[in-house]
Scaffold this active site. Structure first.
Site, PDB file in Angstrom:
ATOM      1  CG  ASP A   1      -2.350  -0.800   1.104  1.00  0.00           C
ATOM      2  OD1 ASP A   1      -2.603  -1.454   0.028  1.00  0.00           O
ATOM      3  OD2 ASP A   1      -2.866  -0.965   1.873  1.00  0.00           O
TER       4      ASP A   1
ATOM      5  CG  ASP B   1      -6.344  25.378 -40.355  1.00  0.00           C
ATOM      6  OD1 ASP B   1      -6.271  24.875 -41.616  1.00  0.00           O
ATOM      7  OD2 ASP B   1      -5.342  26.242 -40.203  1.00  0.00           O
TER       8      ASP B   1
ATOM      9  N   GLY C   1      -6.571  13.639 -42.410  1.00  0.00           N
ATOM     10  CA  GLY C   1      -7.005  12.418 -43.335  1.00  0.00           C
ATOM     11  C   GLY C   1      -6.172  12.532 -44.762  1.00  0.00           C
ATOM     12  CG  MET C   2      -4.620  15.220 -48.238  1.00  0.00           C
ATOM     13  SD  MET C   2      -5.662  14.274 -49.461  1.00  0.00           S
ATOM     14  CE  MET C   2      -4.725  13.934 -50.766  1.00  0.00           C
TER      15      MET C   2
END
Length: 508
Positions: free
Chosen positions: A36, A294, A429-430
């Site tokens: 502990d 953006d 994504g790109m």
């Protein structure tokens, strides 16, 4: 009893030790069996401080079980009092040593006879409270102890400070970005012309607690720690408190307006509207960024938020109100304060989840397939397994979320940091697609990330090749839909035919 391999909030004694080790010159004695006593290691590893953790374990071993603990515990308290000369020693059992049902209050009274400093038993039920609740109670107990002591001696200050002043309550060791938030809140108060009277418990001396009533008001930035203390100060000394967390442009403005209201009610004449306007429009980048192209790319993207009440509620509001992101699920592990959380977030998300079971949260994330997750260290692990990016916004956290650089979450600089974190958490994504096409530098073959960590289906060569042609940012979804279709139809091997049939079935 439930076996958990991941706990969002630790056991009660961790909360007590966090408070004790936040104060200056306070020592904690932990009455516990071996196993502990990991707090020292955890704090030394995570908090980037030079000082040793002021916690000593009084180990419960077979000798103690045979003879009783009093002699050992009292000896340890008196020894530490002589060695370290602390202002206060806090004795805490753990949930394991609580089973012994010993009269620890009697041990404290006995030790107080020989100790020069104060000795106190942390008054926490170790089976009823978790780390956060215990921390809140322990802070309240220490503040109450020293204010009552000062009252008996007639040492309480009779007047408020001349200029408007504030106590910041709830900054503690091992808190999520607490040190950075504290610096930012001090800057914000300075900009508003408000003096900081005391910050507790981090870096505070127990001898200065008697000065708490001198402040005009109290600020409690985190709901988990400080509300009990602020409530006590309001009840005993008539001190108002602000419990609006200044995270995000909207909530920071709301917090400042509440401060203005409290100060003006006490005879000052301040108007912070011009300051709010200036910060929102010109100083903080977040408001401008949220209108940029953006950020508009993120509009409507799905996100899941999970954390403690304070951070999960704040991030949910920022995502939905300030950035136009669709929060499909907002959740908290603070089950004891679930009503407040529901009230705060229900209008900003589709679904609310109150749970401390990490498997339930993992399953919900897998079901909802968000574009990004904002959660704790555990959600980061879930995200890695499912190939979903994750921004860490709440404890529990690991070493990388105790940054050396300045990264507050509160105030106007905090809004910039949060905006960066949110934007950078979404996969662009790109970028992903181009990396897959060109393979980066010196890459012999394109690495494909599997989504299902333990998929029971086999893909044949042709189907795997076809899957690899799918752009990376949607490949995970295609794979999951195909596997779901295959399971429903009873296919054990996925072929090109199965893939095309699955594609038709989902209407893609």
């Amino acid at each position: 009893m439930k076996l958990a391999y991941w706990m969002y909030a630790g056991p009660a004694h961790i909360g007590t030790l966090r408070i004790a080790s936040s104060f200056k010159n306070v020592h904690a004695i932990m009455h516990a069996p071996l196993g502990d006593d990991y707090f020292n290691v955890m704090r030394s590893m995570l908090e980037r401080e030079r000082d040793f953790t002021p916690v000593t374990a009084s180990i419960v071993d077979r000798n103690v079980l045979a003879r009783g603990s009093q002699e050992k515990v009292v000896d340890n308290i008196v020894r530490k009092d002589g060695e370290e000369n602390p202002d206060l020693i806090v004795l805490t059992p753990t949930c394991t040593s609580s089973i012994l049902q010993e009269d620890l209050a009697n041990f404290v009274d006995r030790a107080q006879m020989d100790a020069k400093g104060d000795v106190m038993l942390a008054d926490v039920n170790h089976y009823r409270y978790n780390e956060l609740q215990a921390a809140d109670r322990t802070l309240h107990q220490i503040v109450k102890f020293y204010l009552e002591k000062a009252q008996k001696k007639g040492e309480l200050p009779q007047r408020k400070t001349e200029k408007p002043s504030v106590n910041i309550i709830g900054i503690s060791t091992l808190g999520f970005h607490n040190q950075h938030d504290c610096t930012e809140l001090k800057r914000l108060m300075a900009d508003l012309g408000i003096e900081v009277n005391e910050v507790i418990p981090e870096g505070a001396s127990v001898h200065n607690l008697k000065n708490l009533p001198k402040a005009w008001f109290n600020l409690v930035p985190y709901r988990e720690l400080g509300l009990a203390t602020a409530g006590y100060l309001e009840e005993q000394f008539g001190m108002s408190y602000v419990d609006i967390t200044p995270m995000g442009v909207v909530e920071t403005a709301r917090c400042i307006r509440k401060i203005q209201q409290l100060i003006n009610a006490q005879g000052a004449e301040v108007d912070y509207e011009e300051f709010i306007k200036e910060q929102t429009l010109y100083v903080s980048q977040a408001a401008w960024f949220s209108r940029s192209i953006d950020c508009q790319n993120l509009t409507g993207k799905k996100a899941v938020v999970f954390g403690d009440n304070t951070h999960a509620a704040a991030i949910t509001k920022i995502l939905a109100r300030e950035m136009g992101i669709h929060v499909v699920l907002a959740g908290t592990y603070c089950k004891y304060d679930a009503d407040w959380f529901r009230e705060q977030v229900s209008e900003y998300c589709d679904e609310v989840l109150i749970s401390d079971d990490n498997a339930a949260i993992g399953d919900a994330i897998a079901r909802l397939e968000p574009s990004a997750i904002f959660g704790t260290q555990m959600e980061r692990h879930v995200g890695k397994r499912l190939d979903i990016p994750c921004g860490v916004i709440a404890s529990p956290i690991h070493i990388q979320n105790f940054p050396i650089g300045y990264k507050p979450f509160c105030g106007y600089e905090g809004t910039n940091q949060i905006t960066d974190l949110i934007y950078n958490s979404f996969t662009l994504g790109m970028e992903d697609h181009l990396l897959e096409i060109f393979g980066g530098h010196d890459t012999k073959e394109v690495i494909t990330k599997g989504i299902s960590a333990d998929s029971d289906l086999n893909w044949n060569k042709e189907a795997q090749a076809e899957l690899n042609k799918v752009p990376g940012f949607v490949r995970g979804k295609v794979k999951r839909n195909t596997e779901k279709f295959a399971r429903e139809r009873g296919f054990s091997v996925i072929t090109l035919e199965v893939m095309y049939a699955a594609k038709e079935a989902v209407g893609a």
